[in-house]
Enzyme design. Structure first.
Site, mmCIF file in Angstrom:
data_model
loop_
_atom_site.group_PDB
_atom_site.id
_atom_site.type_symbol
_atom_site.label_atom_id
_atom_site.label_comp_id
_atom_site.label_asym_id
_atom_site.label_seq_id
_atom_site.Cartn_x
_atom_site.Cartn_y
_atom_site.Cartn_z
ATOM 1 N N HIS A 59 1.923 16.192 -11.485
ATOM 2 C CA HIS A 59 2.629 16.918 -10.269
ATOM 3 C C HIS A 59 2.831 18.033 -10.867
ATOM 4 C CE1 HIS A 59 2.563 13.566 -7.689
ATOM 5 N NE2 HIS A 59 3.102 12.688 -8.419
ATOM 6 N N ASN A 132 4.399 10.390 -1.887
ATOM 7 C CA ASN A 132 2.934 10.997 -1.905
ATOM 8 C C ASN A 132 2.341 11.243 -0.443
ATOM 9 O OD1 ASN A 132 2.619 11.392 -4.673
ATOM 10 N ND2 ASN A 132 2.134 9.125 -5.113
#
Length: 488
Positions: A59, A132
């Protein structure tokens, strides 16, 4: 758009002394060597060498914005969390979107899951929901997470992401079949961060004021509508505008077109979990809506851009262990691993006092701990005692647990999760495939075949195809034909 300097006045050194000349360094005469006594030069170069911090392992590439969460339904029967205690109540938030596999400078418009990390600045402390844009994940046990991410990152020999590594791992990890079907379908490349859903993904515990326990899953449904990019358009956009999604988010907020999401939860009474038809704590599976219909609980709006990307987006930290009273963890083995891993990653990346930074600090309450010192410690505690118990009026424990304990039994060992009647790695992937239109299926097959055809060994390709065949016979048959056509 240029943000004006809020501190006008003469340029100074980091110590606050005025700078006489910021154009030329000091030298021994007009043509002589530079002098070590030029402290401005040394200060600027030394600062420049240290301006970056380690990027996130996963990420790394992200964008963020501030906003508000507003409660729209009474959920006090399920949780005693104060920020959810009454309809109309608002809580400040910060949301960071991200891709998973790419490095800090990677393009936005790529096929990858998107992180949806949301910080609620509640009156009882910060609550982080780190999810997510997919309701499931590739694996169900955190012990496999480092191995999984290694397959997505650069190969130690070639320095590139390798199809062999990706498909070898996925083929040997059949629980990934459901998430891979999501990823290579149309939603694998969202058109923007505004045009995708978010999910808490994991199962979490909610506890009401009477101590009753419920298991919940979070859904954030975009009010802008789902929009995705075809692979060929995404390839062009990623090359022309690597910052496409970050730019879109920033500019939409600047225009006053604030993106919103309708927030829903699925609620399972705790007593249902042990006899549910599959393991409700398995991150590779969804709870069918016919079993536990989503309930609307709120509205999320993003309405303010960060003023400094490094300070507020890059240095923002999120951890699933940041709970508030009435909300807690579940036995989800992936979540259990993340409870440690996320906080530890930020202690390494930003520092032990990352929580002192404005973007990470609680808003309505002060963090009162006995932790002291370390890099960038700001002295906030003054001379207060740094131990407990003490006789000098320091902070003390509440004796009120944030969540209810979970009953356990058995011996310590490396256990598989308890077996349920319909536990299976392929059923939900097949269900997802069968929900797709013919056009969606064709694009899914093309996307998968294009990647699988790149592997160097037939056994790796065949093993991957067999997992999809187990999900649905037509799925596997069409994929095998498409891969064979590409591999010749």
């Amino acid at each position: 758009m240029t943000v004006a300097d809020k501190t006008p006045g003469p340029l100074t050194t980091e110590a606050g002394a005025p700078v006489a000349d910021n154009q030329q360094s000091q030298t021994a005469g007009p043509g002589g060597p530079t002098l070590v006594q030029d402290q401005l030069l040394l200060e600027k170069l030394a600062h420049f060498n240290r301006e970056r911090i380690p990027e996130r392992i996963v990420h790394a590439r992200g964008a963020g914005a501030y906003g508000t969460f507003t409660v729209t339904a009474d959920v006090t029967r399920y949780t005693r969390a104060a920020f959810l205690s009454e309809v109309g109540k608002q809580t400040e938030t910060f949301l960071r979107f991200s891709t998973v596999a790419g490095n800090l400078g990677a393009a936005d418009a790529v096929r990858d899951p998107r992180g949806f990390a949301l910080k609620f600045y509640t009156e009882e402390g910060n609550y982080d929901l780190v999810g997510n844009n997919t309701p499931v994940f590739f694996i169900k046990d955190a012990i496999k997470f480092p191995d999984f991410i290694h397959t997505q990152k650069r190969d130690p020999y070639t320095g590139s992401q390798e199809a062999d590594n990706v498909w070898d791992f996925w083929g040997l990890s059949p629980e990934s079949t459901h998430q891979v079907t999501w990823l290579f379908g149309d939603r694998g490349i969202p058109a923007s961060y505004r045009h995708m859903n978010g999910y808490g993904s994991h199962t979490f515990q909610w506890t009401n004021a009477d101590g009753e326990v419920f298991w919940v899953k979070y859904h954030f449904k975009t009010d802008q509508g789902i929009k995705n990019l075809p692979a060929d358009e995404a390839d062009v956009l990623a090359g022309k505008d690597p910052d496409s999604h970050q730019r879109d988010l920033r500019e939409s907020i600047e225009r006053g077109e604030y993106p919103t999401w309708t927030v829903q939860v699925q609620v399972m009474p705790a007593a249902d979990a042990s006899n549910y038809r599959f393991n409700p704590f398995d991150l590779t599976k969804v709870w069918p809506h016919e079993d536990y219909p989503p309930i609307e609980i709120g509205k999320l709006e993003l309405n303010r851009n960060p003023e400094n990307i490094f300070a507020e987006v890059e240095q923002s930290v999120f951890s699933p262990h940041h709970f508030v009273p009435g909300i807690g963890p579940s036995p989800d083995k992936m979540l259990q691993g993340r409870l440690f891993a996320y906080g530890d990653a930020h202690r390494y990346r930003v520092g032990i006092n990352a929580d002192h930074l404005p973007v990470n600090r609680p808003h309505a309450t002060e963090a009162r701990t006995h932790g002291r010192d370390g890099v960038m410690y700001d002295g906030r505690h003054g001379g207060a005692k740094n131990y407990e118990p003490n006789s000098f009026g320091g902070p003390v424990q509440t004796n009120a647990p944030l969540w209810e304990p979970t009953a356990v039994s058995g011996v310590t060992a490396d256990h598989e999760a308890p077996s349920h009647a319909e536990d299976d790695d392929f059923v939900q992937a097949g269900n997802l495939y069968r929900l797709m239109s013919e056009d969606e299926k064709s694009r899914l097959i093309d996307n998968l075949a294009g990647f699988i055809s790149q592997v160097s060994r037939d056994d790796i390709a065949q093993r991957a195809i067999e997992n999809f065949r187990k999900a649905d016979a037509d799925y596997g048959k069409r994929l095998e034909a498409a891969v064979q056509a590409l591999r010749g």
